[in-house]
Design an enzyme around this catalytic site. Structure first.
Site, PDB file in Angstrom:
ATOM      1  CG  ASP A  86      -1.777   1.167   1.400  1.00 47.52           C
ATOM      2  OD1 ASP A  86      -2.074   1.808   0.379  1.00 47.52           O
ATOM      3  OD2 ASP A  86      -2.183   1.465   2.542  1.00 47.52           O
ATOM      4  CG  ASP A 267      -3.756   4.791  -1.898  1.00 47.20           C
ATOM      5  OD1 ASP A 267      -3.331   3.634  -1.724  1.00 47.20           O
ATOM      6  OD2 ASP A 267      -4.281   5.466  -0.991  1.00 47.20           O
TER       7      ASP A 267
END
Length: 376
Positions: A86, A267
């Site tokens: 992430d 992201d």
């Protein structure tokens, strides 16, 4: 987790050809004579590694285009976990064996007593991902990502989890900047960098479309076989998350969002694209999308007629075709755009996996920039 809410040795044949001997200047010698050697080497730094061990690709599994998950191990002997890589967070955490939440019962849990290298840190941590959260303890141990080994790596051990039922991963491995680490520990990428695991402090993502296999995260360099053309570099506008400045968003030549410039977060932990509710509503009107619960439904035939949504970043257009932003789900099609309420003075976007499947992405910590190129 926000995943819910904002919900490859290639064998080379070596041919030996005997030619008459004559002195030929090497490329390096020619470039050095023209004072171009340093520029050339700098430009090639992300395509070629000095040694094969300095760049490594780690496979990720694509779960229905909604999450890209890789395997790591923690402890001595190693205990295996599936984690979400992430770029939107900076902490590593996995469930503890003492976790009593329902989500922990369906995921791998870490047992500190079974690891001879585990050390307690004596602190607690609570990490929020939108409405999702984990609460637990902080410890340190040996963490392995493929052949990379991070010694004394701090990480969280959840004892309470909310919002992780049914997700295809056990925990999260954050790759953002140290400044947003909730545990206030050095993130795993920075730890590997400081321990000399790779010469170039970069990592990159190739996310497959539809196929479970083929996706990778690579560390220490870039394999140009995963993209076409050249990488376009975009400066990071704020060194916390991977945040960049965006110029505009257009459809059919009409500006539909970000008319005066805006900010965007790149992201990998988000499956879709998020923007301000007002701007996303503009896009949905042009798509003839209709609300249905928390989603916007679109005619599946619109894939053949709608124009691309074009994000202009650092003066370069990044088109997102309708087949990318219209998601097929059983007998219907839904929009990959989601609107969230934002302050009137700001317009922020999250470019998640829907965007990153189209564009190979490189995250350069040393130069604080992101490289983008069309993915193959």
């Amino acid at each position: 987790m926000k995943w819910l809410v904002l919900l490859g040795l290639v064998a080379l044949s070596e041919c030996i050809v005997i030619l008459p001997l004559r002195k030929v200047k090497t490329l390096r010698e020619t470039l050095r004579e023209k004072n171009l050697l340093n520029n050339f080497l700098e430009g090639q730094a992300y395509r070629l590694s000095k040694r094969d061990t300095e760049i490594a690709t780690h496979p990720l599994r694509n779960f229905l285009d909604s999450a890209y998950v890789g395997t790591i191990t923690i402890g001595t002997p190693p205990q295996e976990f599936r984690v979400l890589f992430d770029t939107g967070s900076a902490d590593l955490w996995v469930p503890s064996i003492t976790c009593g939440s329902p989500a922990c019962k369906t995921h791998n849990t870490f047992n500190p007593q079974n690891s001879s290298s585990f050390r307690e840190a004596g602190q607690t941590v609570t990490i929020f991902y939108g409405p999702q959260l984990i609460h637990g303890l902080v410890g340190s141990d040996t963490v392995r990502i493929g052949n990379f080994v991070s010694l004394n790596q701090s990480f969280g051990l959840s004892v309470v989890e909310f919002g992780y039922d049914g997700v295809p991963f056990d925990g999260v491995l954050g790759l953002a900047f140290p400044s947003i680490s909730i545990t206030r520990a050095m993130p795993i990428f920075d730890n590997l960098w400081s321990q000399g695991a790779f010469s170039e402090p970069v990592f990159a993502f190739y996310l497959s479309k539809s196929k479970p296999e083929g996706s990778v995260v690579m560390f220490g360099g870039v394999d140009h076989r995963y993209y076409k053309g050249e990488l376009n570099w975009v400066p990071v506008s704020h060194t916390s998350r991977w945040q960049i400045s965006m110029n505009s968003t257009t459809m059919n030549g009409e500006v539909v969002a970000c008319s005066h410039g805006c900010q965007a977060f790149v992201d990998t932990g988000i499956p879709s694209i998020y923007g301000s509710k007002e701007m996303v509503t503009n896009i949905h009107k042009l798509m003839n999308a209709r609300p249905e619960g928390s989603e916007y439904v679109v005619s599946c035939d619109a894939v053949n007629t709608l124009p691309p949504v074009i994000f202009n970043i650092n003066g370069i257009d990044y088109p997102l075709p309708p087949e990318a932003y219209i998601i097929k789900e059983k007998n219907s099609c839904i929009s990959a755009f989601h609107g969230v309420v934002q302050a009137a003075s700001s317009e922020n976007w999250i470019l998640g996996d829907v965007f990153l499947r189209q564009y190979f992405s490189v995250f350069d910590r040393k130069n604080e920039r992101i490289g983008l190129a069309p993915a193959l």
